[in-house]
Design a protein around this motif. Sequence first.
Motif, PDB file in Angstrom:
ATOM      1  N   VAL A 179       9.658  33.286  29.917  1.00  0.00           N
ATOM      2  CA  VAL A 179      11.010  32.415  30.928  1.00  0.00           C
ATOM      3  C   VAL A 179      12.382  32.006  29.930  1.00  0.00           C
ATOM      4  CG1 VAL A 179      10.826  29.925  32.017  1.00  0.00           C
ATOM      5  CG2 VAL A 179       9.057  31.451  31.529  1.00  0.00           C
ATOM      6  N   ILE A 180      13.304  32.350  30.303  1.00  0.00           N
ATOM      7  CA  ILE A 180      14.352  31.755  29.659  1.00  0.00           C
ATOM      8  C   ILE A 180      15.040  30.664  30.451  1.00  0.00           C
ATOM      9  CG2 ILE A 180      16.944  32.700  29.562  1.00  0.00           C
ATOM     10  CD1 ILE A 180      15.705  35.738  29.810  1.00  0.00           C
ATOM     11  N   SER A 181      15.551  29.421  30.127  1.00  0.00           N
ATOM     12  CA  SER A 181      15.393  28.330  30.427  1.00  0.00           C
ATOM     13  C   SER A 181      16.827  27.628  29.642  1.00  0.00           C
ATOM     14  CB  SER A 181      13.558  27.121  30.421  1.00  0.00           C
ATOM     15  OG  SER A 181      14.446  26.256  30.650  1.00  0.00           O
ATOM     16  N   ALA A 182      17.787  27.846  30.551  1.00  0.00           N
ATOM     17  CA  ALA A 182      18.813  26.891  30.144  1.00  0.00           C
ATOM     18  C   ALA A 182      18.629  25.544  28.964  1.00  0.00           C
ATOM     19  CB  ALA A 182      19.570  26.867  31.161  1.00  0.00           C
ATOM     20  N   HIS A 183      17.831  24.624  30.457  1.00  0.00           N
ATOM     21  CA  HIS A 183      17.213  23.132  29.033  1.00  0.00           C
ATOM     22  C   HIS A 183      15.993  23.180  29.071  1.00  0.00           C
ATOM     23  CE1 HIS A 183      21.069  22.435  31.613  1.00  0.00           C
ATOM     24  NE2 HIS A 183      21.658  22.386  30.684  1.00  0.00           N
ATOM     25  N   VAL A 204       8.177  30.039  26.275  1.00  0.00           N
ATOM     26  CA  VAL A 204       9.450  29.901  27.365  1.00  0.00           C
ATOM     27  C   VAL A 204      10.408  30.487  25.778  1.00  0.00           C
ATOM     28  CG1 VAL A 204       9.804  28.316  27.916  1.00  0.00           C
ATOM     29  CG2 VAL A 204       7.947  29.038  28.615  1.00  0.00           C
ATOM     30  N   ALA A 205      11.681  30.350  26.138  1.00  0.00           N
ATOM     31  CA  ALA A 205      13.156  30.308  25.591  1.00  0.00           C
ATOM     32  C   ALA A 205      14.222  29.206  26.119  1.00  0.00           C
ATOM     33  CB  ALA A 205      13.754  31.827  25.131  1.00  0.00           C
ATOM     34  N   CYS A 206      13.688  28.181  25.324  1.00  0.00           N
ATOM     35  CA  CYS A 206      14.570  26.871  26.040  1.00  0.00           C
ATOM     36  C   CYS A 206      16.333  27.519  25.419  1.00  0.00           C
ATOM     37  CB  CYS A 206      13.926  26.047  25.729  1.00  0.00           C
ATOM     38  SG  CYS A 206      13.096  25.554  26.392  1.00  0.00           S
ATOM     39  N   LEU A 207      17.139  28.108  25.670  1.00  0.00           N
ATOM     40  CA  LEU A 207      18.483  27.930  25.087  1.00  0.00           C
ATOM     41  C   LEU A 207      19.068  26.063  24.135  1.00  0.00           C
ATOM     42  CD1 LEU A 207      19.842  30.619  28.102  1.00  0.00           C
ATOM     43  CD2 LEU A 207      18.214  31.161  25.526  1.00  0.00           C
ATOM     44  N   SER A 208      18.514  25.999  24.779  1.00  0.00           N
ATOM     45  CA  SER A 208      19.224  24.156  24.848  1.00  0.00           C
ATOM     46  C   SER A 208      18.401  23.657  25.267  1.00  0.00           C
ATOM     47  CB  SER A 208      20.202  23.961  25.285  1.00  0.00           C
ATOM     48  OG  SER A 208      20.681  23.649  26.650  1.00  0.00           O
ATOM     49  N   ARG A 224      12.913  18.286  22.194  1.00  0.00           N
ATOM     50  CA  ARG A 224      11.924  18.635  21.779  1.00  0.00           C
ATOM     51  C   ARG A 224      10.411  18.311  22.606  1.00  0.00           C
ATOM     52  NH1 ARG A 224      12.436  23.284  16.876  1.00  0.00           N
ATOM     53  NH2 ARG A 224      10.784  23.444  17.445  1.00  0.00           N
ATOM     54  N   ASN A 225      10.049  17.490  21.758  1.00  0.00           N
ATOM     55  CA  ASN A 225       8.644  16.609  21.831  1.00  0.00           C
ATOM     56  C   ASN A 225       8.496  16.869  23.390  1.00  0.00           C
ATOM     57  OD1 ASN A 225       8.694  16.287  19.368  1.00  0.00           O
ATOM     58  ND2 ASN A 225       9.453  13.857  19.124  1.00  0.00           N
ATOM     59  N   GLU A 226       9.204  16.673  24.103  1.00  0.00           N
ATOM     60  CA  GLU A 226       8.226  16.229  25.351  1.00  0.00           C
ATOM     61  C   GLU A 226       8.709  17.790  26.091  1.00  0.00           C
ATOM     62  OE1 GLU A 226      11.739  12.654  27.477  1.00  0.00           O
ATOM     63  OE2 GLU A 226      11.708  14.802  28.030  1.00  0.00           O
ATOM     64  N   ALA A 227       9.224  19.129  26.238  1.00  0.00           N
ATOM     65  CA  ALA A 227       8.987  20.400  26.205  1.00  0.00           C
ATOM     66  C   ALA A 227       7.758  20.817  24.891  1.00  0.00           C
ATOM     67  CB  ALA A 227      10.734  21.318  25.752  1.00  0.00           C
ATOM     68  N   GLU A 228       7.752  20.370  23.748  1.00  0.00           N
ATOM     69  CA  GLU A 228       6.129  20.725  23.127  1.00  0.00           C
ATOM     70  C   GLU A 228       5.117  20.510  23.342  1.00  0.00           C
ATOM     71  OE1 GLU A 228       8.271  21.874  19.091  1.00  0.00           O
ATOM     72  OE2 GLU A 228       7.133  19.778  19.536  1.00  0.00           O
ATOM     73  N   ILE A 262       6.680  28.434  22.533  1.00  0.00           N
ATOM     74  CA  ILE A 262       7.871  28.195  22.923  1.00  0.00           C
ATOM     75  C   ILE A 262       8.653  28.558  21.986  1.00  0.00           C
ATOM     76  CG2 ILE A 262       7.082  25.740  22.301  1.00  0.00           C
ATOM     77  CD1 ILE A 262       9.100  25.016  24.874  1.00  0.00           C
ATOM     78  N   ARG A 263      10.236  29.012  21.654  1.00  0.00           N
ATOM     79  CA  ARG A 263      11.207  28.860  21.261  1.00  0.00           C
ATOM     80  C   ARG A 263      13.029  28.584  21.501  1.00  0.00           C
ATOM     81  NH1 ARG A 263      10.364  33.958  18.487  1.00  0.00           N
ATOM     82  NH2 ARG A 263       8.082  34.781  18.484  1.00  0.00           N
ATOM     83  N   PHE A 264      13.243  27.357  20.498  1.00  0.00           N
ATOM     84  CA  PHE A 264      14.158  26.968  20.893  1.00  0.00           C
ATOM     85  C   PHE A 264      16.012  27.453  20.403  1.00  0.00           C
ATOM     86  CE2 PHE A 264      10.397  23.731  20.915  1.00  0.00           C
ATOM     87  CZ  PHE A 264      10.767  23.113  21.717  1.00  0.00           C
TER      88      PHE A 264
END
Length: 249
Positions: free
Chosen positions: A13-17, A41-45, A71-75, A86-88
């Motif tokens: 998944v390439i996720s803008a945010h 999941v790749a979070c670009l920002s 970041r905490n929410e996404a994790e 998941i990669r930031f």
Amino acid sequence: MTGNGADRKTALVISAHAADFVWRCGGAIALHQARGYEVTVACLSFGERGESAKLWKQEGMTLEAVKSARRNEAEAAAKALDVHDIRFFDLGDYPLEMDRDAKFRLVDLIRAVQPNFMFSHSRFDPYNTDHMYATQIALETRMIAQAWGHNPSEKVLGAPQLYLFEPHQTEQMGWRPDVFLDISEVWDKKRAAIECMQGQEHLWTYYTNVAENRGNHFRRNSGGMAGGRPARYAEGFETVFPRTVDELG
């Protein structure tokens, strides 16, 4: 779809945010994890500038504090969905921009994952140009990952389908879903992930309604009143590339 062999099934998944993957394909992530896929999941920002208004309204808030909270929410959401990795990329938002080196970082990830299929945003989004930029990047880096002359010692990418997930205001985006995925069995996981996004609580009900509406579309297109499957929740996607099949059914 081109895969990695019978022993390993993957998706990217390439996720803008940092929250986009939750609203738009959280059900697909949880469902495929349950099916034995490894979903990255790749979070670009982090969406720290443009998608964190609730946090910025708190007195004394700083950019780094917002990024940390996001970041905490996404994790936490990734954990709720059983995300494999998941990669930031922390590239900044509003605007989201990627230089050559950042693109090559994403290419490296694509080649490492070797996804059976990929997800990103709609191709047009006048309300949030970060979203359509992320999809342009997804297409560009997919192409580079397929190039035999790019880092020729590595395994090149095959031809994974790119699924474009649903934008926020569908009628303005030119997004036309041609796939509906029943996510009823993992809805509780998606809802739990949605509730991890404390910075965007105003979207919780909205994306619950979207999933219910797409469930209706799944029922209609799987047979309708003649015996469609009773999906309660679904997600819609638009495919970019043709499918290769042995028979039509």
